[in-house]
Design a protein around this motif. Structure first.
Motif, PDB file in Angstrom:
ATOM      1  N   GLY A   2       0.717  -1.252   0.000  1.00  0.00           N
ATOM      2  CA  GLY A   2       0.115   0.382  -0.195  1.00  0.00           C
ATOM      3  C   GLY A   2       1.022   1.214  -0.276  1.00  0.00           C
ATOM      4  O   GLY A   2       2.116   0.562  -0.055  1.00  0.00           O
ATOM      5  N   LYS A   3      -0.184   2.264  -0.105  1.00  0.00           N
ATOM      6  CA  LYS A   3       0.957   3.620  -0.166  1.00  0.00           C
ATOM      7  C   LYS A   3       1.553   3.838   1.322  1.00  0.00           C
ATOM      8  O   LYS A   3       0.124   3.843   2.157  1.00  0.00           O
ATOM      9  CB  LYS A   3      -0.532   4.534  -0.717  1.00  0.00           C
ATOM     10  N   ARG A   4       2.812   4.879   1.226  1.00  0.00           N
ATOM     11  CA  ARG A   4       2.669   5.507   2.246  1.00  0.00           C
ATOM     12  C   ARG A   4       2.924   6.653   2.399  1.00  0.00           C
ATOM     13  O   ARG A   4       3.336   7.840   1.859  1.00  0.00           O
ATOM     14  CB  ARG A   4       4.557   4.685   2.329  1.00  0.00           C
ATOM     15  N   TYR A   5       2.630   6.806   3.763  1.00  0.00           N
ATOM     16  CA  TYR A   5       2.451   8.736   3.982  1.00  0.00           C
ATOM     17  C   TYR A   5       4.307   8.742   4.501  1.00  0.00           C
ATOM     18  O   TYR A   5       4.842   8.332   5.122  1.00  0.00           O
ATOM     19  CB  TYR A   5       2.105   9.352   4.781  1.00  0.00           C
ATOM     20  N   PHE A   6       4.874   9.446   4.133  1.00  0.00           N
ATOM     21  CA  PHE A   6       5.852  10.517   4.648  1.00  0.00           C
ATOM     22  C   PHE A   6       5.946  12.178   5.632  1.00  0.00           C
ATOM     23  O   PHE A   6       5.036  12.395   4.421  1.00  0.00           O
ATOM     24  CB  PHE A   6       7.053  10.643   3.895  1.00  0.00           C
ATOM     25  N   CYS A   7       5.975  11.830   6.838  1.00  0.00           N
ATOM     26  CA  CYS A   7       6.339  13.122   7.733  1.00  0.00           C
ATOM     27  C   CYS A   7       6.825  14.465   7.152  1.00  0.00           C
ATOM     28  O   CYS A   7       8.446  13.271   8.401  1.00  0.00           O
ATOM     29  CB  CYS A   7       5.522  12.815   8.483  1.00  0.00           C
ATOM     30  N   ASP A   8       7.520  15.445   6.592  1.00  0.00           N
ATOM     31  CA  ASP A   8       8.737  15.781   6.840  1.00  0.00           C
ATOM     32  C   ASP A   8       9.202  16.357   8.270  1.00  0.00           C
ATOM     33  O   ASP A   8      10.435  16.694   8.449  1.00  0.00           O
ATOM     34  CB  ASP A   8       8.570  16.800   5.534  1.00  0.00           C
ATOM     35  N   PHE A  14       4.673   6.464   7.516  1.00  0.00           N
ATOM     36  CA  PHE A  14       3.976   5.328   8.158  1.00  0.00           C
ATOM     37  C   PHE A  14       2.728   4.924   6.919  1.00  0.00           C
ATOM     38  O   PHE A  14       2.184   5.506   5.470  1.00  0.00           O
ATOM     39  CB  PHE A  14       2.923   5.079   9.511  1.00  0.00           C
ATOM     40  N   GLN A  15       1.863   4.006   7.266  1.00  0.00           N
ATOM     41  CA  GLN A  15       0.937   3.087   6.077  1.00  0.00           C
ATOM     42  C   GLN A  15      -0.712   3.994   6.150  1.00  0.00           C
ATOM     43  O   GLN A  15      -0.701   4.941   7.085  1.00  0.00           O
ATOM     44  CB  GLN A  15       0.285   2.513   6.573  1.00  0.00           C
ATOM     45  N   ASN A  20      -4.370   6.598  10.704  1.00  0.00           N
ATOM     46  CA  ASN A  20      -3.107   6.716  10.485  1.00  0.00           C
ATOM     47  C   ASN A  20      -3.147   8.278  10.071  1.00  0.00           C
ATOM     48  O   ASN A  20      -2.308   9.091  11.303  1.00  0.00           O
ATOM     49  CB  ASN A  20      -2.404   5.779  10.248  1.00  0.00           C
ATOM     50  N   ARG A  21      -3.320   8.694   9.467  1.00  0.00           N
ATOM     51  CA  ARG A  21      -2.873   9.883   9.038  1.00  0.00           C
ATOM     52  C   ARG A  21      -3.539  11.271  10.475  1.00  0.00           C
ATOM     53  O   ARG A  21      -3.134  11.961  10.452  1.00  0.00           O
ATOM     54  CB  ARG A  21      -3.529  10.234   7.209  1.00  0.00           C
ATOM     55  N   LYS A  22      -4.678  11.311   9.827  1.00  0.00           N
ATOM     56  CA  LYS A  22      -5.109  11.782  11.562  1.00  0.00           C
ATOM     57  C   LYS A  22      -4.159  11.868  13.141  1.00  0.00           C
ATOM     58  O   LYS A  22      -4.396  12.875  13.431  1.00  0.00           O
ATOM     59  CB  LYS A  22      -7.021  11.351  11.168  1.00  0.00           C
ATOM     60  N   LYS A  23      -4.317  10.178  13.144  1.00  0.00           N
ATOM     61  CA  LYS A  23      -3.885  10.299  14.627  1.00  0.00           C
ATOM     62  C   LYS A  23      -1.961  10.517  14.369  1.00  0.00           C
ATOM     63  O   LYS A  23      -1.604  11.728  15.584  1.00  0.00           O
ATOM     64  CB  LYS A  23      -3.907   8.205  15.187  1.00  0.00           C
ATOM     65  N   GLN A  29       3.547  14.502  19.694  1.00  0.00           N
ATOM     66  CA  GLN A  29       5.034  14.619  18.346  1.00  0.00           C
ATOM     67  C   GLN A  29       5.163  15.086  17.483  1.00  0.00           C
ATOM     68  O   GLN A  29       5.825  15.666  17.214  1.00  0.00           O
ATOM     69  CB  GLN A  29       5.625  13.483  18.715  1.00  0.00           C
ATOM     70  N   HIS A  30       4.283  14.740  16.801  1.00  0.00           N
ATOM     71  CA  HIS A  30       3.854  16.127  15.389  1.00  0.00           C
ATOM     72  C   HIS A  30       3.997  17.620  15.165  1.00  0.00           C
ATOM     73  O   HIS A  30       4.555  18.663  14.755  1.00  0.00           O
ATOM     74  CB  HIS A  30       2.955  15.684  14.837  1.00  0.00           C
ATOM     75  N   LEU A  31       2.873  18.133  16.864  1.00  0.00           N
ATOM     76  CA  LEU A  31       2.479  19.067  16.718  1.00  0.00           C
ATOM     77  C   LEU A  31       3.550  20.042  17.054  1.00  0.00           C
ATOM     78  O   LEU A  31       4.475  21.053  16.746  1.00  0.00           O
ATOM     79  CB  LEU A  31       1.936  19.508  17.653  1.00  0.00           C
TER      80      LEU A  31
END
Length: 98
Positions: A2-8, A14-15, A20-23, A29-31
């Motif tokens: 499947g497709k993966r999302y990369f957070c810069d 992550f998948q 997953n993206r909303k979480k 940690q992201h904020l």
């Protein structure tokens, strides 16, 4: 797979699905990572003004650490840090006047 999302901001992947993206995007940690990234581009005058309005963090002054880190609503700058920042702001403003 499947497709993966990369957070810069966080430098992790992550998948990619809605849950997953909303979480991730609402996670602490992201904020924090996003705030640190944008703070790199703020001018010294804005940082100084914000830090002067905050009260000092007692826990940080006593121990040198704070459980809240960059999310703390109190200032983690010492008097010396504020003086250095103030001198930097004055130096930048005198350079702009020339």
């Amino acid at each position: 797979m499947g497709k993966r999302y990369f957070c810069d901001y966080c430098d992790r992947s992550f998948q990619d699905n809605l849950h997953n993206r909303k979480k991730h995007l609402n996670g602490v940690q992201h904020l924090r990572a996003k705030r640190v990234w944008y703070d790199l581009f703020r001018d010294a005058a804005a940082i100084l003004q914000e830090e002067q309005t905050k009260k000092p963090c007692r826990k940080f002054l006593q121990t040198g650490q704070c459980d809240f880190g960059s999310n703390c609503r109190f200032s983690h700058m010492t008097e010396q840090d504020l003086e250095k920042l103030s001198a930097q702001v004055q130096g930048e403003s005198s350079n702009q006047e020339m």
